[in-house]
Design an enzyme around this catalytic site. Sequence first.
Site, PDB file in Angstrom:
ATOM      1  N   SER A  14      65.827 -34.196  35.973  1.00 32.83           N
ATOM      2  CA  SER A  14      64.550 -34.924  35.834  1.00 32.83           C
ATOM      3  C   SER A  14      63.975 -34.936  37.150  1.00 32.83           C
ATOM      4  O   SER A  14      64.658 -35.531  38.064  1.00 32.83           O
ATOM      5  CB  SER A  14      64.416 -36.161  35.235  1.00 32.83           C
ATOM      6  OG  SER A  14      63.268 -36.943  35.492  1.00 32.83           O
ATOM      7  N   ASP A  41      58.829 -35.408  33.590  1.00 34.38           N
ATOM      8  CA  ASP A  41      58.239 -36.593  32.929  1.00 34.38           C
ATOM      9  C   ASP A  41      56.611 -37.028  33.267  1.00 34.38           C
ATOM     10  O   ASP A  41      56.408 -36.883  34.402  1.00 34.38           O
ATOM     11  CB  ASP A  41      59.111 -37.658  33.789  1.00 34.38           C
ATOM     12  CG  ASP A  41      60.611 -37.971  33.086  1.00 34.38           C
ATOM     13  OD1 ASP A  41      60.654 -37.911  31.866  1.00 34.38           O
ATOM     14  OD2 ASP A  41      61.364 -37.638  33.964  1.00 34.38           O
ATOM     15  N   HIS A  72      58.523 -34.020  28.910  1.00 31.16           N
ATOM     16  CA  HIS A  72      58.423 -35.251  28.229  1.00 31.16           C
ATOM     17  C   HIS A  72      57.207 -36.070  28.239  1.00 31.16           C
ATOM     18  O   HIS A  72      56.753 -36.560  29.437  1.00 31.16           O
ATOM     19  CB  HIS A  72      59.570 -36.135  28.731  1.00 31.16           C
ATOM     20  CG  HIS A  72      59.923 -37.380  28.037  1.00 31.16           C
ATOM     21  ND1 HIS A  72      60.736 -38.258  28.734  1.00 31.16           N
ATOM     22  CD2 HIS A  72      59.461 -38.103  27.121  1.00 31.16           C
ATOM     23  CE1 HIS A  72      60.827 -39.436  27.969  1.00 31.16           C
ATOM     24  NE2 HIS A  72      59.992 -39.388  26.932  1.00 31.16           N
ATOM     25  N   MET A  74      55.034 -39.093  28.055  1.00 32.83           N
ATOM     26  CA  MET A  74      54.923 -40.514  27.890  1.00 32.83           C
ATOM     27  C   MET A  74      53.682 -40.769  27.980  1.00 32.83           C
ATOM     28  O   MET A  74      53.372 -41.559  28.900  1.00 32.83           O
ATOM     29  CB  MET A  74      55.839 -41.214  28.905  1.00 32.83           C
ATOM     30  CG  MET A  74      57.498 -41.187  28.422  1.00 32.83           C
ATOM     31  SD  MET A  74      58.606 -41.290  29.624  1.00 32.83           S
ATOM     32  CE  MET A  74      58.542 -39.739  30.670  1.00 32.83           C
ATOM     33  N   MET A 143      66.099 -41.961  24.117  1.00 31.64           N
ATOM     34  CA  MET A 143      66.059 -42.772  25.436  1.00 31.64           C
ATOM     35  C   MET A 143      67.013 -43.838  25.372  1.00 31.64           C
ATOM     36  O   MET A 143      67.164 -44.655  24.500  1.00 31.64           O
ATOM     37  CB  MET A 143      64.620 -43.322  25.418  1.00 31.64           C
ATOM     38  CG  MET A 143      63.552 -42.548  25.422  1.00 31.64           C
ATOM     39  SD  MET A 143      63.189 -41.340  26.951  1.00 31.64           S
ATOM     40  CE  MET A 143      63.621 -42.715  28.461  1.00 31.64           C
ATOM     41  N   ASP A 181      68.541 -39.141  27.449  1.00 26.99           N
ATOM     42  CA  ASP A 181      67.449 -39.400  28.773  1.00 26.99           C
ATOM     43  C   ASP A 181      67.665 -40.719  29.277  1.00 26.99           C
ATOM     44  O   ASP A 181      66.984 -41.893  28.678  1.00 26.99           O
ATOM     45  CB  ASP A 181      66.041 -38.938  28.475  1.00 26.99           C
ATOM     46  CG  ASP A 181      65.222 -38.994  29.634  1.00 26.99           C
ATOM     47  OD1 ASP A 181      65.716 -39.219  30.667  1.00 26.99           O
ATOM     48  OD2 ASP A 181      63.855 -38.946  29.469  1.00 26.99           O
TER      49      ASP A 181
HETATM   50  C1  DX5 Z   1      62.489 -42.197  32.307  1.00 26.59           C
HETATM   51  C2  DX5 Z   1      62.194 -40.842  32.442  1.00 26.59           C
HETATM   52  C3  DX5 Z   1      63.760 -40.113  32.629  1.00 26.59           C
HETATM   53  C4  DX5 Z   1      64.026 -40.518  34.034  1.00 26.59           C
HETATM   54  C5  DX5 Z   1      65.455 -40.553  34.071  1.00 26.59           C
HETATM   55  O1  DX5 Z   1      61.189 -42.814  31.776  1.00 26.59           O
HETATM   56  O2  DX5 Z   1      61.730 -40.360  31.026  1.00 26.59           O
HETATM   57  O3  DX5 Z   1      63.636 -38.789  32.407  1.00 26.59           O
HETATM   58  O4  DX5 Z   1      63.618 -39.511  34.918  1.00 26.59           O
HETATM   59  O5  DX5 Z   1      65.926 -40.700  35.214  1.00 26.59           O
HETATM   60  P1  DX5 Z   1      67.591 -41.391  35.734  1.00 26.59           P
HETATM   61  O6  DX5 Z   1      68.245 -40.132  35.251  1.00 26.59           O
HETATM   62  O7  DX5 Z   1      67.377 -41.578  37.161  1.00 26.59           O
HETATM   63  O8  DX5 Z   1      67.674 -42.509  34.529  1.00 26.59           O
HETATM   64 ZN    ZN Z   2      62.147 -38.153  30.572  1.00 22.18          ZN
END
Ligand code: DX5
Ligand code: ZN
Length: 221
Positions: A14, A41, A72, A74, A143, A181
């Site tokens: 990511s 993201d 992804h 959001m 998630m 994730d």
């Molecule tokens: C959080 C994101 C993730 C994030 C994960 O909302 O969707 O993709 O980058 O980060 P780490 O691996 O540091 O938890």
């Molecule tokens: Zn993500």
Amino acid sequence: MLKFKKSPKYISPSILSANFADLQTDIKNVETAGADMLHIDVMDGHFVPNITIGPVVLNSIKNVTKLPLDTHLMITDPDKYAEAFIKAGSQYLTFHIEACKSPGALIEKIKNLGAKPGLSLRPGTHIKDIIPFLPEIDLVLVMTVEPGFGGQSFMADQVNKIKELDALRKTHGFKFLISVDGGINAETAKVCVEAGADILVAGSYVFGNNPASAIKNLRML
Ligand code: DX5
Ligand code: ZN
């Protein structure tokens, strides 16, 4: 030495934890280190409290890497922006079931635009909410943190969802990949892969360490 029953098929770093002032270097590093895709993201400050990148930046990323872009979303109203992200270069386009009024129509639209649709579940969202769409999608993103920020702690109680999804696809012959994730490192990756995850998304673990060693650890070599 870590021992695993099976290896993850794909590592998707990511870029949320990369250096945005020198993104190309960080992307090349993970590409050279053997990443399989890049997790992008997209946050809108509405569906989640953070704001990240849009289609313009995603298209610039597309131009400097051969890795498939695992996007992804959001964001609220993902249907409004799906086309822009696919035209910009997203290969996988994953949206949150909670953010969309007509998930079936959006899945169809994503396919018609030539990308692979994915559905994501927040920790509080139940699998039953996405069951009707499972035959139609290419990816389910589980998630294991509340979406919005990198560097949070893994929520172990979400692992059951991975197991349940794996059982469902075995029973019904569904083809979707299971991606996980949030809070992924060598230890949590082990638990997720053993539960049935195919894709490991990792931000802070990859970019906060030596990316090549981190990716190697995730591959369980
Ligand atoms: C959080 C994101 C993730 C994030 C994960 O909302 O969707 O993709 O980058 O980060 P780490 O691996 O540091 O938890
Ligand atoms: Zn993500």
